[in-house]
Motif scaffolding. Sequence first.
Motif, PDB file in Angstrom:
ATOM      1  N   ASN A  31     -22.514  22.049  34.631  1.00 54.89           N
ATOM      2  CA  ASN A  31     -23.797  22.276  35.293  1.00 54.89           C
ATOM      3  C   ASN A  31     -23.891  21.590  36.647  1.00 54.89           C
ATOM      4  O   ASN A  31     -24.958  21.567  37.252  1.00 54.89           O
ATOM      5  N   SER A  32     -22.799  21.049  37.133  1.00 51.70           N
ATOM      6  CA  SER A  32     -22.776  20.325  38.402  1.00 51.70           C
ATOM      7  C   SER A  32     -22.982  21.272  39.581  1.00 51.70           C
ATOM      8  O   SER A  32     -22.702  22.467  39.501  1.00 51.70           O
ATOM      9  N   SER A  33     -23.459  20.709  40.678  1.00 49.82           N
ATOM     10  CA  SER A  33     -23.584  21.505  41.898  1.00 49.82           C
ATOM     11  C   SER A  33     -22.251  21.581  42.651  1.00 49.82           C
ATOM     12  O   SER A  33     -22.095  22.386  43.568  1.00 49.82           O
ATOM     13  N   ASP A  34     -21.295  20.769  42.245  1.00 52.51           N
ATOM     14  CA  ASP A  34     -19.974  20.752  42.880  1.00 52.51           C
ATOM     15  C   ASP A  34     -19.096  21.835  42.249  1.00 52.51           C
ATOM     16  O   ASP A  34     -18.830  21.811  41.041  1.00 52.51           O
ATOM     17  N   PRO A  35     -18.634  22.805  43.032  1.00 54.58           N
ATOM     18  CA  PRO A  35     -17.827  23.893  42.468  1.00 54.58           C
ATOM     19  C   PRO A  35     -16.511  23.417  41.843  1.00 54.58           C
ATOM     20  O   PRO A  35     -16.038  24.017  40.880  1.00 54.58           O
ATOM     21  N   LEU A  36     -15.932  22.335  42.359  1.00 56.97           N
ATOM     22  CA  LEU A  36     -14.687  21.823  41.784  1.00 56.97           C
ATOM     23  C   LEU A  36     -14.944  21.249  40.385  1.00 56.97           C
ATOM     24  O   LEU A  36     -14.160  21.491  39.459  1.00 56.97           O
ATOM     25  N   ASP A  37     -16.035  20.512  40.216  1.00 54.80           N
ATOM     26  CA  ASP A  37     -16.402  20.003  38.889  1.00 54.80           C
ATOM     27  C   ASP A  37     -16.586  21.149  37.902  1.00 54.80           C
ATOM     28  O   ASP A  37     -16.104  21.087  36.766  1.00 54.80           O
ATOM     29  N   ARG A  38     -17.287  22.196  38.331  1.00 55.73           N
ATOM     30  CA  ARG A  38     -17.516  23.345  37.447  1.00 55.73           C
ATOM     31  C   ARG A  38     -16.208  24.026  37.081  1.00 55.73           C
ATOM     32  O   ARG A  38     -15.994  24.401  35.927  1.00 55.73           O
ATOM     33  N   ALA A  39     -15.311  24.175  38.041  1.00 52.19           N
ATOM     34  CA  ALA A  39     -14.026  24.832  37.785  1.00 52.19           C
ATOM     35  C   ALA A  39     -13.176  24.025  36.807  1.00 52.19           C
ATOM     36  O   ALA A  39     -12.583  24.591  35.880  1.00 52.19           O
ATOM     37  N   ILE A  40     -13.140  22.718  36.993  1.00 52.48           N
ATOM     38  CA  ILE A  40     -12.365  21.858  36.089  1.00 52.48           C
ATOM     39  C   ILE A  40     -12.945  21.925  34.682  1.00 52.48           C
ATOM     40  O   ILE A  40     -12.214  22.085  33.701  1.00 52.48           O
ATOM     41  N   ALA A  41     -14.261  21.809  34.568  1.00 51.10           N
ATOM     42  CA  ALA A  41     -14.913  21.840  33.257  1.00 51.10           C
ATOM     43  C   ALA A  41     -14.704  23.184  32.568  1.00 51.10           C
ATOM     44  O   ALA A  41     -14.433  23.240  31.363  1.00 51.10           O
TER      45      ALA A  41
END
Length: 52
Positions: A31-41
């Motif tokens: 649910n992060s606003s950071d696209p890299l965090d979302r992609a990793i998750a």
Amino acid sequence: MNNESTSNINFSEWAKRTYAEHHETVEHMKNSSDPLDRAIANRITCVAGVGQ
């Protein structure tokens, strides 16, 4: 590139263990606003077998 890991496990085993031990963090990352965090998750949940 050298592998500095102390345990010699493949990514799918690591993803399963990471999701099992840190599922709240992974869900927060989704649910992060950071696209890299979302992609990793999303990759962790998919490979761990708990994703869509």
